[in-house]
Design an enzyme around this catalytic site. Structure first.
Site, PDB file in Angstrom:
ATOM      1  N   GLY A 198     -15.365  -2.816 -29.377  1.00  0.00           N
ATOM      2  CA  GLY A 198     -15.642  -2.451 -27.990  1.00  0.00           C
ATOM      3  C   GLY A 198     -16.973  -2.978 -27.516  1.00  0.00           C
ATOM      4  O   GLY A 198     -17.091  -3.508 -26.405  1.00  0.00           O
ATOM      5  N   ASP A 199     -17.992  -2.841 -28.349  1.00  0.00           N
ATOM      6  CA  ASP A 199     -19.313  -3.369 -28.016  1.00  0.00           C
ATOM      7  C   ASP A 199     -19.261  -4.882 -27.822  1.00  0.00           C
ATOM      8  O   ASP A 199     -19.794  -5.424 -26.845  1.00  0.00           O
ATOM      9  CB  ASP A 199     -20.298  -3.051 -29.147  1.00  0.00           C
ATOM     10  N   ALA A 200     -18.656  -5.577 -28.806  1.00  0.00           N
ATOM     11  CA  ALA A 200     -18.625  -7.041 -28.753  1.00  0.00           C
ATOM     12  C   ALA A 200     -17.836  -7.539 -27.549  1.00  0.00           C
ATOM     13  O   ALA A 200     -18.246  -8.496 -26.870  1.00  0.00           O
ATOM     14  CB  ALA A 200     -18.028  -7.596 -30.049  1.00  0.00           C
TER      15      ALA A 200
END
Length: 411
Positions: free
Chosen positions: A170-172
């Site tokens: 999700g972050d990436a």
């Protein structure tokens, strides 16, 4: 030599922590933008993430998302520090931040405040759960977004517990989404002189990544279920097959592909077996199908099985660990890894941009056989340099140092 990278001449101010914000600006930096990272005197929390004896007292997270940036150490609890940050932000083309919702507004560094003074500014904000819903003030990290987007509900083995992905997807993905939005805004600004206020969130991106599954849910009305290493609607597709030295995955759910697979394992009669005649039949009888494929291929090594299947036009892949991936001739050929000086006298290879500008000599590409090594900024390493370039006179720079509003040189 003139810098002719795509974003040469673009200045970015980052108020970032961990992955999503710094990851977005890392993409811009790799494309040639000057990225100035505003940090507290304690620095981005990722500087300390996972640091241990095992890691050589280095943070892999910080190394992955902060190559080639300039670090300015600034006390934003001080009104003069906020004033400095505001001057730097207004001198930039792009501002990126992933602070808790409300923090930038309290400092007057939010999009509305800055763009009221500089309408051409592109201001991008990344939050955990968005800025309009009841969870807007909740702290948000990748794992929370994976949980609340439905992602974990469909990841794992049938009948097992929900699982997260093996990395902060999700972050990436949010970093990439934010960078894409910024690039679109820069294009519009170049054509029309208009800035932009961009908002995205870990939750929005995590939901969006599952577009196909949401569409399937809309079609069937049935909640998606965990299916492990298999596609729940077609087979074989991503099915894991054990071989002599590990595992392979196979995708042959189209009927002509299934027929090729049957010939590849010397069992053409399976193509007309009632249990496996259609993809729906194969889904219903998946355990029997996997058992047959394992029996047929299990005596082969992964590379041998891959070669055999690909000779018949069957899509497959060998499940590789990181050591094997790094040794892959294909990975070496795409040249995605870039050396990063770790600040301790060593170097570490990390992935850079996953695309190449082919035939553009002025642009350094990821396929360069001898890519330029990047440096990690020490905390506050560029404070005085950036302020000088921004027009702060020497007397003011010294006064800020004396008042402990700014810090330099790895403090």
């Amino acid at each position: 030599m003139t810098n002719e990278q795509p974003l040469a001449g673009i200045k970015v101010i980052e108020f970032g922590q961990f992955i999503a914000g710094p990851g977005a600006t890392q993409i811009l930096a790799d494309l040639g933008a000057e990225v100035i990272k505003i940090e507290s005197f304690n620095g981005d929390n990722s500087r300390r993430f996972g640091v241990s004896e095992r890691s050589g007292h280095r943070s892999g997270m910080f190394m992955a998302y902060n190559r080639g940036k300039k670090s300015v150490a600034l006390d934003l609890r001080n009104a003069e520090g906020v004033a400095v940050a505001r001057e730097l932000a207004l001198g930039a083309d792009v501002v990126v931040q992933n602070s808790r919702v409300g923090v930038m507004e309290s400092l007057g560094l939010d999009a509305a405040s800055l763009r009221a003074e500089k309408p051409s500014l592109i201001h991008a904000s990344i939050s955990g759960f968005g800025t309009r819903g009841p969870s807007r003030e909740r702290p948000g990290l990748d794992i929370a977004a994976q949980a609340e987007s439905g992602m974990m509900s469909l990841t794992g083995e049938p009948g097992g517990t929900p699982l997260k992905t093996g990395f902060a997807v999700g972050d990436a993905a949010t970093a990439t989404a934010a960078a894409n939005a910024i690039l679109a805004a820069l294009f519009r600004c170049a054509r029309h002189g208009e800035g932009a206020t961009i908002e995205t969130s870990l939750l929005a991106v995590a939901v969006g990544l599952q577009a196909q599954i949401w569409a399937e849910y809309g079609c069937s009305g049935q909640l998606p279920q965990r299916a492990g290493n298999a596609q729940p609607l077609v087979a074989p597709a991503a099915d894991l097959i054990q071989v002599r030295d590990g595992h392979i995955v196979i995708s042959a759910y189209m009927e002509d592909h299934w027929q090729r697979l049957c010939r590849a394992i010397d069992q053409p009669e399976l193509a007309t077996d009632p249990r496996f005649a259609t993809s729906n039949d194969r889904v219903a009888n998946r355990p029997a199908m996997v058992a047959i494929l394992t029996e047929a291929l299990g005596g082969h090594g992964g590379e041998e099985a891959r070669a055999r299947l690909e000779a018949f036009g069957v899509v497959c892949g060998v499940v590789r660990n990181y050591e094997q991936v790094r040794a892959s001739a294909d990975v070496e050929a795409i040249g995605i890894f870039q050396r990063v000086h770790d600040g301790k006298g060593g170097e570490v290879d990390v992935p850079a941009l996953p695309y190449t500008f082919v035939g553009t000599a002025a642009v350094e590409t990821v396929a360069d056989p001898a890519p330029r090594a990047s440096f990690l900024p020490e905390l506050g390493q560029h404070t005085l340099e950036v302020l000088e370039q921004a027009g702060f006179p020497a007397q003011r720079r010294q006064a800020l140092l004396d008042a402990k509003v700014i810090a330099t040189g790895g403090r």
